[in-house]
Design an enzyme around this catalytic site. Structure first.
Site, PDB file in Angstrom:
ATOM      1  N   TRP A 126     -17.789   3.096  82.199  1.00 36.94           N
ATOM      2  CA  TRP A 126     -18.909   2.169  81.996  1.00 36.94           C
ATOM      3  C   TRP A 126     -20.150   2.979  81.630  1.00 36.94           C
ATOM      4  O   TRP A 126     -20.351   4.088  82.129  1.00 36.94           O
ATOM      5  CB  TRP A 126     -19.137   1.373  83.289  1.00 36.94           C
ATOM      6  CG  TRP A 126     -20.144   0.278  83.133  1.00 36.94           C
ATOM      7  CD1 TRP A 126     -19.898  -1.000  82.729  1.00 36.94           C
ATOM      8  CD2 TRP A 126     -21.552   0.369  83.372  1.00 36.94           C
ATOM      9  NE1 TRP A 126     -21.071  -1.708  82.695  1.00 36.94           N
ATOM     10  CE2 TRP A 126     -22.103  -0.893  83.081  1.00 36.94           C
ATOM     11  CE3 TRP A 126     -22.404   1.387  83.778  1.00 36.94           C
ATOM     12  CZ2 TRP A 126     -23.466  -1.167  83.200  1.00 36.94           C
ATOM     13  CZ3 TRP A 126     -23.764   1.129  83.898  1.00 36.94           C
ATOM     14  CH2 TRP A 126     -24.278  -0.150  83.613  1.00 36.94           C
ATOM     15  N   ASN A 154     -15.645  -4.314  79.601  1.00 35.19           N
ATOM     16  CA  ASN A 154     -15.539  -5.250  80.733  1.00 35.19           C
ATOM     17  C   ASN A 154     -15.711  -6.674  80.241  1.00 35.19           C
ATOM     18  O   ASN A 154     -14.995  -7.058  79.293  1.00 35.19           O
ATOM     19  CB  ASN A 154     -16.386  -4.834  81.953  1.00 35.19           C
ATOM     20  CG  ASN A 154     -17.846  -4.599  81.743  1.00 35.19           C
ATOM     21  OD1 ASN A 154     -18.230  -3.676  81.061  1.00 35.19           O
ATOM     22  ND2 ASN A 154     -18.690  -5.416  82.336  1.00 35.19           N
ATOM     23  N   ASP A 155     -16.571  -7.456  80.827  1.00 35.32           N
ATOM     24  CA  ASP A 155     -16.575  -8.911  80.633  1.00 35.32           C
ATOM     25  C   ASP A 155     -16.415  -9.407  79.191  1.00 35.32           C
ATOM     26  O   ASP A 155     -17.074  -8.893  78.297  1.00 35.32           O
ATOM     27  CB  ASP A 155     -17.911  -9.495  81.100  1.00 35.32           C
ATOM     28  CG  ASP A 155     -18.421  -8.883  82.378  1.00 35.32           C
ATOM     29  OD1 ASP A 155     -17.688  -8.139  83.022  1.00 35.32           O
ATOM     30  OD2 ASP A 155     -19.586  -9.164  82.722  1.00 35.32           O
TER      31      ASP A 155
END
Ligand code: FRU
Length: 493
Positions: free
Chosen positions: A65, A40-41
């Site tokens: 995740w 993700n980020d």
């Protein structure tokens, strides 16, 4: 071996095992993605030792995740990326349940990174709450990091306190992070430091005016022209409003002033991107002074096709350059370096499309960038459509809709992606688009970066055509060029 080195070795091993299961059908050719597993980020964006460094939230063992690590890639030119070893893994009491998002600065020839050390209160998962502290790690070579411990301890009674962004303001180091306050308001807190080690609170820099926003993630604050821009991800349980906040996670921006303590907004919160999947962007300054931004194309809430079957999930958007236009509005353009991906170009020239006419530009396109200019004033089409990832069974459509004066990115309603349409308000006499089509994503930039829509797009099997079409009238195409793009991955040495 230190506990951190042991954790890194284990992480690399689990990722290698997963790489054997990778299916390349949608795997990005010129967007940053993990070799396998979840990302993700973007984190820790910086320029260090003559290279751009991009770290990212990464679960190396699975496409879901999970315990967050920092994955890592570097590049000399923002288009050709080299995979680096995983940089940070959970290993200490204060970060045992995840190395969450953060940022990087360069000081005295060393790379200094700041991240959120996450712990689950119940030791198992987030159901019992979180304990989050801001932590520091340093590196002499930009690749191997030594953890230096907690710099801003967890706050008694607060669960969500995360995503430190650090910068030098000319006199001292400043840090901001996102907070869910005791009364469940989304806030940005400010800290200051002389030496990056001892940090003191400067109070609340900003609170989202919407009481429905209970937390905000990944704040970034930076000067642009003579103003300041604040970016963050507001978290809310409220229903979407009209065209905005349609996604599970949405990113917003405001323009205003910052006096060293408090940010005062001069605009309303507005989307930074109008597509299905653009979140948690972070910015940095390039050596030549440009404000660059990279965001995440991904999804927490709904399963993605690549995640279910292909052993990877999530990619980063192309690097963008930010600026303010003459009206003080934010523009995000693809960085100039991206033209370096073009291998050869097919120029369809200027042409007219009649009523409900269709024209195939390419029967089977790999990764491409499409430049399209339509003279809207000269045509009467109700809709002008650019279809990409068009397999006959499915297509992703970029459309100018004259009835609603919007630009649409439509993933359709069926099949592997079926995630419907996103609209951005768009009006003008002319439409000028740059559309980046990778194996598993489409990024649309209109009006020189005034509007962007970014979404993941997973076409069904078969050749992927690119086509143009009109609905309800004719269109005058001023320019239409398709650039075939090379891979952005440096061959493994
Ligand atoms: C945003 C975010 C951050 C957090 C990270 C965890 O996407 O939730 O707030 O640090 O992802 O992976």
């Amino acid at each position: 071996m230190s506990s951190h080195e042991t954790a890194l070795t284990r992480a690399e091993e689990s990722n290698r095992a997963l790489q054997n299961q990778l299916d390349p059908r949608w795997y990005p050719q010129f967007h940053i993605a993990a070799p396998a597993g979840w990302i993700n980020d973007p984190n820790g964006l910086c320029h260090f030792d003559r290279r751009y460094h991009v770290f990212f939230q990464h679960h190396p063992a699975s496409p879901q995740w999970g315990p967050m690590h920092w994955g890592h890639v570097t590049s000399e030119d923002l288009v050709t990326w080299r995979r680096e070893p995983i940089a940070l893994a959970p290993s200490e009491a204060y970060d045992n349940d995840g190395i969450w998002s953060g940022s990087a600065v360069v000081r005295d020839g060393r790379l200094e990174v700041f991240y959120t050390g996450n712990r689950w209160r119940n030791g198992v998962d987030g159901d019992g709450g979180l304990i989050q502290s801001q932590c520091r790690a340093t590196s002499a070579d930009g690749i191997h990091f030594t953890k230096r411990g907690v710099v801003v301890p967890a706050v008694e009674g607060l669960d969500n306190v995360r995503d430190p962004k650090v910068w030098w303001d000319g006199e001292r180091w400043l840090m901001i992070f996102g907070v869910e306050s005791a009364d469940h308001r989304g806030q940005v807190w400010l800290y200051a430091s002389e030496d990056l080690e001892a940090w003191t609170s400067q109070g609340v820099l900003y609170e989202d005016p919407d009481p429905g926003v209970y937390m905000l993630e990944c704040p970034d604050l930076f000067p642009l022209g003579d103003r300041w821009v604040l970016i963050y991800g507001p978290m809310t349980h409220d229903r979407p409003r009209g065209l905005t906040r349609r996604n599970g996670h949405n990113v917003t921006h405001l323009i205003g002033d910052f006096d060293g303590r408090v940010f005062t907004a001069q605009t309303e919160p507005a989307p930074l991107d109008w597509g299905h999947h653009y979140y948690a962007p972070q910015t940095m300054v390039s050596p030549d002074g440009r404000r660059l931004m990279i965001g995440w194309l991904g999804e927490f809430a709904k399963p993605l096709a690549s995640q279910t079957a292909d052993a990877w999930s999530g990619q980063l958007g192309v690097p963008r350059e930010l600026s303010l236009d003459e009206n003080g509005h934010l523009r995000s353009r693809p960085v100039a370096e991206l033209v370096g991906l073009r291998e050869h170009s097919e120029d369809a020239g200027a042409f007219a499309l009649g009523l409900n006419e269709d024209r195939v530009l390419i029967d089977d396109a790999g990764p491409v960038e499409i430049e399209l200019e339509v003279d809207l004033a000269a045509g009467d089409a109700e809709r002008v459509e650019l279809r990409v990832h068009d397999t006959g069974a499915m297509a992703t459509t970029v459309a100018y809709d004259d009835l609603t004066q919007t630009l649409a990115l439509d993933l359709g309603s069926r099949g592997l992606q079926g995630r419907g349409v996103r609209y951005a308000p768009f009006a003008g006499e002319a439409l000028a688009l740059r559309v980046f089509v990778d194996q598993g994503s489409v990024e649309v930039f209109a009006a020189d970066g005034a509007v962007s829509l970014s979404s993941l797009s997973f076409p069904s099997a078969g050749p992927r055509a690119v086509a143009l079409g009109t609905v309800g009238g004719a269109a005058s195409i001023r320019r239409c060029v398709v650039h075939r793009l090379r891979s952005g991955w440096e061959p493994r040495s």
